[in-house]
Design an enzyme around this catalytic site. Sequence first.
Site, PDB file in Angstrom:
ATOM      1  N   SER A 158       0.828  -1.216   0.000  1.00  0.00           N
ATOM      2  CA  SER A 158       0.000   0.000   0.000  1.00  0.00           C
ATOM      3  C   SER A 158       0.857   1.258   0.000  1.00  0.00           C
ATOM      4  O   SER A 158       1.729   1.414   0.851  1.00  0.00           O
ATOM      5  CB  SER A 158      -0.876   0.061   1.258  1.00  0.00           C
ATOM      6  OG  SER A 158      -1.832  -0.936   1.240  1.00  0.00           O
TER       7      SER A 158
ATOM      8  N   HIS B 189      -3.066   0.861  -4.461  1.00  0.00           N
ATOM      9  CA  HIS B 189      -2.374  -0.198  -5.207  1.00  0.00           C
ATOM     10  C   HIS B 189      -2.602   0.028  -6.695  1.00  0.00           C
ATOM     11  O   HIS B 189      -3.717   0.325  -7.115  1.00  0.00           O
ATOM     12  CB  HIS B 189      -2.935  -1.580  -4.836  1.00  0.00           C
ATOM     13  CG  HIS B 189      -2.485  -2.064  -3.496  1.00  0.00           C
ATOM     14  ND1 HIS B 189      -1.440  -2.925  -3.331  1.00  0.00           N
ATOM     15  CD2 HIS B 189      -2.942  -1.784  -2.261  1.00  0.00           C
ATOM     16  CE1 HIS B 189      -1.283  -3.164  -2.045  1.00  0.00           C
ATOM     17  NE2 HIS B 189      -2.181  -2.486  -1.369  1.00  0.00           N
TER      18      HIS B 189
ATOM     19  N   HIS C 177      -5.612  -8.946  -1.648  1.00  0.00           N
ATOM     20  CA  HIS C 177      -5.513  -9.398  -0.263  1.00  0.00           C
ATOM     21  C   HIS C 177      -6.567 -10.465   0.036  1.00  0.00           C
ATOM     22  O   HIS C 177      -7.641 -10.474  -0.560  1.00  0.00           O
ATOM     23  CB  HIS C 177      -5.745  -8.221   0.687  1.00  0.00           C
ATOM     24  CG  HIS C 177      -4.830  -7.071   0.461  1.00  0.00           C
ATOM     25  ND1 HIS C 177      -5.012  -6.183  -0.580  1.00  0.00           N
ATOM     26  CD2 HIS C 177      -3.725  -6.659   1.128  1.00  0.00           C
ATOM     27  CE1 HIS C 177      -4.047  -5.281  -0.528  1.00  0.00           C
ATOM     28  NE2 HIS C 177      -3.255  -5.546   0.486  1.00  0.00           N
TER      29      HIS C 177
ATOM     30  N   TYR D 238      -8.511 -10.437   2.438  1.00  0.00           N
ATOM     31  CA  TYR D 238      -9.761  -9.844   2.931  1.00  0.00           C
ATOM     32  C   TYR D 238     -10.686  -9.357   1.823  1.00  0.00           C
ATOM     33  O   TYR D 238     -11.831  -9.018   2.080  1.00  0.00           O
ATOM     34  CB  TYR D 238      -9.464  -8.697   3.917  1.00  0.00           C
ATOM     35  CG  TYR D 238      -8.696  -7.524   3.340  1.00  0.00           C
ATOM     36  CD1 TYR D 238      -9.277  -6.643   2.435  1.00  0.00           C
ATOM     37  CD2 TYR D 238      -7.377  -7.276   3.724  1.00  0.00           C
ATOM     38  CE1 TYR D 238      -8.576  -5.565   1.927  1.00  0.00           C
ATOM     39  CE2 TYR D 238      -6.669  -6.216   3.218  1.00  0.00           C
ATOM     40  CZ  TYR D 238      -7.280  -5.359   2.321  1.00  0.00           C
ATOM     41  OH  TYR D 238      -6.577  -4.302   1.808  1.00  0.00           O
ATOM     42  N   GLU D 239     -10.174  -9.304   0.586  1.00  0.00           N
ATOM     43  CA  GLU D 239     -11.055  -8.811  -0.483  1.00  0.00           C
ATOM     44  C   GLU D 239     -12.150  -9.818  -0.811  1.00  0.00           C
ATOM     45  O   GLU D 239     -13.285  -9.449  -1.069  1.00  0.00           O
ATOM     46  CB  GLU D 239     -10.224  -8.470  -1.722  1.00  0.00           C
ATOM     47  CG  GLU D 239      -9.330  -7.243  -1.473  1.00  0.00           C
ATOM     48  CD  GLU D 239      -8.352  -6.980  -2.598  1.00  0.00           C
ATOM     49  OE1 GLU D 239      -8.814  -6.809  -3.735  1.00  0.00           O
ATOM     50  OE2 GLU D 239      -7.130  -6.964  -2.337  1.00  0.00           O
TER      51      GLU D 239
ATOM     52  N   ALA E  36       2.800  -2.266   4.032  1.00  0.00           N
ATOM     53  CA  ALA E  36       2.630  -1.248   5.062  1.00  0.00           C
ATOM     54  C   ALA E  36       2.164  -1.980   6.315  1.00  0.00           C
ATOM     55  O   ALA E  36       1.372  -2.914   6.230  1.00  0.00           O
ATOM     56  CB  ALA E  36       1.590  -0.234   4.620  1.00  0.00           C
TER      57      ALA E  36
ATOM     58  N   MET F 233      -1.940  -6.892   6.957  1.00  0.00           N
ATOM     59  CA  MET F 233      -3.010  -7.703   6.368  1.00  0.00           C
ATOM     60  C   MET F 233      -2.584  -8.420   5.088  1.00  0.00           C
ATOM     61  O   MET F 233      -3.422  -8.779   4.266  1.00  0.00           O
ATOM     62  CB  MET F 233      -4.216  -6.804   6.074  1.00  0.00           C
ATOM     63  CG  MET F 233      -4.744  -6.059   7.288  1.00  0.00           C
ATOM     64  SD  MET F 233      -6.106  -4.984   6.828  1.00  0.00           S
ATOM     65  CE  MET F 233      -6.265  -3.988   8.330  1.00  0.00           C
ATOM     66  N   SER F 234      -1.291  -8.630   4.921  1.00  0.00           N
ATOM     67  CA  SER F 234      -0.846  -9.226   3.649  1.00  0.00           C
ATOM     68  C   SER F 234       0.395 -10.090   3.885  1.00  0.00           C
ATOM     69  O   SER F 234       0.680 -10.504   4.996  1.00  0.00           O
ATOM     70  CB  SER F 234      -0.520  -8.118   2.636  1.00  0.00           C
ATOM     71  OG  SER F 234       0.644  -7.408   3.054  1.00  0.00           O
TER      72      SER F 234
ATOM     73  N   ASN G 112       2.140   3.333  11.135  1.00  0.00           N
ATOM     74  CA  ASN G 112       1.454   3.759  12.366  1.00  0.00           C
ATOM     75  C   ASN G 112       1.864   2.857  13.520  1.00  0.00           C
ATOM     76  O   ASN G 112       2.347   1.752  13.309  1.00  0.00           O
ATOM     77  CB  ASN G 112      -0.078   3.671  12.188  1.00  0.00           C
ATOM     78  CG  ASN G 112      -0.519   2.264  11.776  1.00  0.00           C
ATOM     79  OD1 ASN G 112      -0.418   1.896  10.608  1.00  0.00           O
ATOM     80  ND2 ASN G 112      -0.988   1.481  12.730  1.00  0.00           N
TER      81      ASN G 112
ATOM     82  N   HIS H 163      -7.054   3.723   6.766  1.00  0.00           N
ATOM     83  CA  HIS H 163      -6.388   3.411   5.497  1.00  0.00           C
ATOM     84  C   HIS H 163      -5.831   4.691   4.865  1.00  0.00           C
ATOM     85  O   HIS H 163      -4.759   4.671   4.244  1.00  0.00           O
ATOM     86  CB  HIS H 163      -7.379   2.704   4.566  1.00  0.00           C
ATOM     87  CG  HIS H 163      -6.749   2.199   3.300  1.00  0.00           C
ATOM     88  ND1 HIS H 163      -5.648   1.355   3.297  1.00  0.00           N
ATOM     89  CD2 HIS H 163      -7.045   2.415   1.995  1.00  0.00           C
ATOM     90  CE1 HIS H 163      -5.308   1.084   2.038  1.00  0.00           C
ATOM     91  NE2 HIS H 163      -6.136   1.715   1.232  1.00  0.00           N
TER      92      HIS H 163
HETATM   93  N1  HPA Z   1      -2.753  -3.068  11.195  1.00  0.00           N
HETATM   94  C1  HPA Z   1      -2.903  -3.850  10.115  1.00  0.00           C
HETATM   95  N2  HPA Z   1      -2.481  -3.512   8.922  1.00  0.00           N
HETATM   96  C2  HPA Z   1      -1.864  -2.334   8.775  1.00  0.00           C
HETATM   97  C3  HPA Z   1      -1.675  -1.459   9.854  1.00  0.00           C
HETATM   98  C4  HPA Z   1      -2.148  -1.857  11.135  1.00  0.00           C
HETATM   99  O1  HPA Z   1      -2.008  -1.148  12.142  1.00  0.00           O
HETATM  100  N3  HPA Z   1      -1.030  -0.371   9.371  1.00  0.00           N
HETATM  101  C5  HPA Z   1      -0.835  -0.578   8.045  1.00  0.00           C
HETATM  102  N4  HPA Z   1      -1.344  -1.771   7.680  1.00  0.00           N
END
Ligand code: HPA
Length: 263
Positions: free
Chosen positions: A24, A54, A76, A78-79, A106, A201-202, A225, A237
Amino acid sequence: MAAIDIIRDRAGAEPVRLGLILGSGLGHLAEAVAGVAIDYADLPGFPGTGVSGHAPKLVIGMLEGQRVAVLGGRAHYYERGDAQVMRAPLETLGALGAEALLLTNAAGSLRPDIPPGDLMLIRDHINFSGRNPLIGEPTDARFVNMVDAYDPALRAALAQAAKAEEIALADGVYAWYSGPSFETPAEIRALRVLGADAVGMSTVPEVILARFLGLRVAAISTVTNMAAGMSDEAISHEHTKAMAPLGAAKLERILRAFLRALT
Ligand code: HPA
């Protein structure tokens, strides 16, 4: 025509050295590659990716004197709930001759000493989702050994490249959380106890598939973050996409130095 034939037709048949998957907000790295771009939509089996940040393109071309294949977007789990969604692109990278795959993502940090904007080389992972892309695979090849899944020699070369560029590169364990909701603070506290340093998440399903396919793997997280409950900053996001470029510039320098050092 199969994806591999379309790619050879448009970009030439010479093998690529390295495959790269961009996470991302890291998509601009694909623009650094001088070569041919092909939309995923033109490649049978490649996923549509509906995640903003993306760019669903495959770019094949030269970067620092090496022929590389860059997957500008990933789909991903989750999609659609499909852990195998990246299988065709990964198989294609293998068919293109890639010896190694470098994944980027990310991630949220679980370590106060790895703040947003920093990079983390993934040493190992925790599959916190419990999903596995090899479920349903019929042969004994499904019993993939995941010790040193993140190739020690590639990790050493990336650490060396970061050092040469004087960029701090933390080293840690990445936990895969399915998403698409972010984690709860309680989940993050649990993950810290379990030994995770970053969460995202990937990447994990792709690493499992890549090892299954015999590709050597390395992966780097850009921390966007602090994970849920660890700072007052709101997690979103939008924030991920806004923060990713901070790490992306450093990531590009590390990648270039890594490619230059390849013999
Ligand atoms: N959690 C999950 N996926 C992420 C995060 C997070 O804090 N930051 C960027 N992708």
